[in-house]
Motif scaffolding. Sequence first.
Motif, PDB file in Angstrom:
ATOM      1  N   LEU A  76     -19.288  76.776   5.508  1.00  0.00           N
ATOM      2  CA  LEU A  76     -20.399  77.676   5.206  1.00  0.00           C
ATOM      3  C   LEU A  76     -21.668  77.296   5.948  1.00  0.00           C
ATOM      4  N   GLU A  77     -21.898  75.996   6.112  1.00  0.00           N
ATOM      5  CA  GLU A  77     -23.099  75.538   6.815  1.00  0.00           C
ATOM      6  C   GLU A  77     -23.150  76.058   8.248  1.00  0.00           C
ATOM      7  N   ARG A  78     -21.985  76.237   8.865  1.00  0.00           N
ATOM      8  CA  ARG A  78     -21.956  76.760  10.230  1.00  0.00           C
ATOM      9  C   ARG A  78     -22.511  78.176  10.307  1.00  0.00           C
ATOM     10  N   TYR A  79     -22.492  78.871   9.179  1.00  0.00           N
ATOM     11  CA  TYR A  79     -22.964  80.256   9.133  1.00  0.00           C
ATOM     12  C   TYR A  79     -24.290  80.392   8.390  1.00  0.00           C
ATOM     13  N   GLY A  80     -24.950  79.269   8.149  1.00  0.00           N
ATOM     14  CA  GLY A  80     -26.238  79.311   7.484  1.00  0.00           C
ATOM     15  C   GLY A  80     -26.161  79.593   6.000  1.00  0.00           C
ATOM     16  N   LEU A  81     -25.018  79.301   5.389  1.00  0.00           N
ATOM     17  CA  LEU A  81     -24.817  79.556   3.967  1.00  0.00           C
ATOM     18  C   LEU A  81     -24.718  78.243   3.199  1.00  0.00           C
TER      19      LEU A  81
ATOM     20  N   ASP B 179     -10.197  79.690   3.504  1.00  0.00           N
ATOM     21  CA  ASP B 179     -10.935  79.496   4.753  1.00  0.00           C
ATOM     22  C   ASP B 179     -11.273  80.820   5.438  1.00  0.00           C
ATOM     23  N   PRO B 180     -10.327  81.767   5.595  1.00  0.00           N
ATOM     24  CA  PRO B 180     -10.701  83.056   6.201  1.00  0.00           C
ATOM     25  C   PRO B 180     -11.762  83.803   5.395  1.00  0.00           C
ATOM     26  N   PHE B 181     -11.725  83.650   4.066  1.00  0.00           N
ATOM     27  CA  PHE B 181     -12.766  84.265   3.242  1.00  0.00           C
ATOM     28  C   PHE B 181     -14.124  83.674   3.577  1.00  0.00           C
TER      29      PHE B 181
ATOM     30  N   VAL C 180     -18.506  78.746  -8.065  1.00  0.00           N
ATOM     31  CA  VAL C 180     -19.532  78.427  -7.085  1.00  0.00           C
ATOM     32  C   VAL C 180     -20.227  79.688  -6.609  1.00  0.00           C
ATOM     33  N   GLU C 181     -21.508  79.541  -6.337  1.00  0.00           N
ATOM     34  CA  GLU C 181     -22.309  80.630  -5.774  1.00  0.00           C
ATOM     35  C   GLU C 181     -22.630  80.268  -4.335  1.00  0.00           C
ATOM     36  N   ILE C 182     -22.560  81.252  -3.468  1.00  0.00           N
ATOM     37  CA  ILE C 182     -22.821  81.055  -2.038  1.00  0.00           C
ATOM     38  C   ILE C 182     -23.916  82.026  -1.622  1.00  0.00           C
ATOM     39  N   ALA C 183     -24.925  81.515  -0.960  1.00  0.00           N
ATOM     40  CA  ALA C 183     -26.043  82.348  -0.513  1.00  0.00           C
ATOM     41  C   ALA C 183     -26.650  81.742   0.737  1.00  0.00           C
TER      42      ALA C 183
ATOM     43  N   HIS D 259     -15.236  70.371   2.371  1.00  0.00           N
ATOM     44  CA  HIS D 259     -14.791  71.125   3.548  1.00  0.00           C
ATOM     45  C   HIS D 259     -15.329  72.551   3.494  1.00  0.00           C
ATOM     46  N   SER D 260     -15.330  73.137   2.306  1.00  0.00           N
ATOM     47  CA  SER D 260     -15.881  74.487   2.146  1.00  0.00           C
ATOM     48  C   SER D 260     -17.373  74.501   2.482  1.00  0.00           C
ATOM     49  N   ARG D 261     -18.094  73.477   2.021  1.00  0.00           N
ATOM     50  CA  ARG D 261     -19.522  73.395   2.343  1.00  0.00           C
ATOM     51  C   ARG D 261     -19.745  73.369   3.857  1.00  0.00           C
TER      52      ARG D 261
END
Length: 230
Positions: free
Chosen positions: A170-175, A137-139, A222-225, A165-167
């Motif tokens: 990330l959505e909160r940060y536009g990722l 989560d901190p990552f 997983v890839e995050i962008a 939960h990870s999705r």
Amino acid sequence: MFDARKSSPAVAALRPSEYTAAMVQALRAEPSRVCGARALEIGCGSGVILAVLGSLGASALCGIDIEDDAIATGRALLEELGHEAEIHRGDMWKPVAGRRFDLIVANLPHFPMDHFEVAGRLSTWSAGGIEGRDLLDPFLEGLSDHLAVNGRALITHNAFVDVGHSRRILERYGLVLHIVSTVLVHIANEKIELMTPSILRAEEGRSIHRYGPHVFADMHIVEIAAGSRG
């Protein structure tokens, strides 16, 4: 010269895992992710992922780990292979505060169990806390502050550690999180015995597969962008 045969028990505990191998495969499968990138690895361990990034043409290499042995081992390996890299001892994002990277790679401890040593490994190697999210989560929450424009992250993510939960984080940060591949990894019995019982009960027969005394589990790369993917 780096010689793994002469390594201490602590250094041996940093040996690459099936998770490492899956990450290497993903990086090698799409070298365009790496070529020319300013690359950062969080939790660089043995240094082998940094070595792979260097071999695929990363323009700059940076690694972070909390273990002194990881710093020494990673530096020795990269020096032997002729790759220049900065490797910092520190906690997660702190050593690179204010900096951004084109590619961020992480194979974080996120197995859902309390913080115990397992089979000669360091306690920091696998244990991710009761829900497996103490480091994950901190990552995820700090990632957007360190991705360059058009930057991407590539991480390992156990299927039994709530990808949804990870999705949402990330959505909160536009990722956006995109599953690149899923591989089956072996889970040692001593780890299964320490796994958070409620997660084990919920995931057996779904992402965790038991064949007699042998246990396997689904693990995602997983890839995050930024933005959406088709």
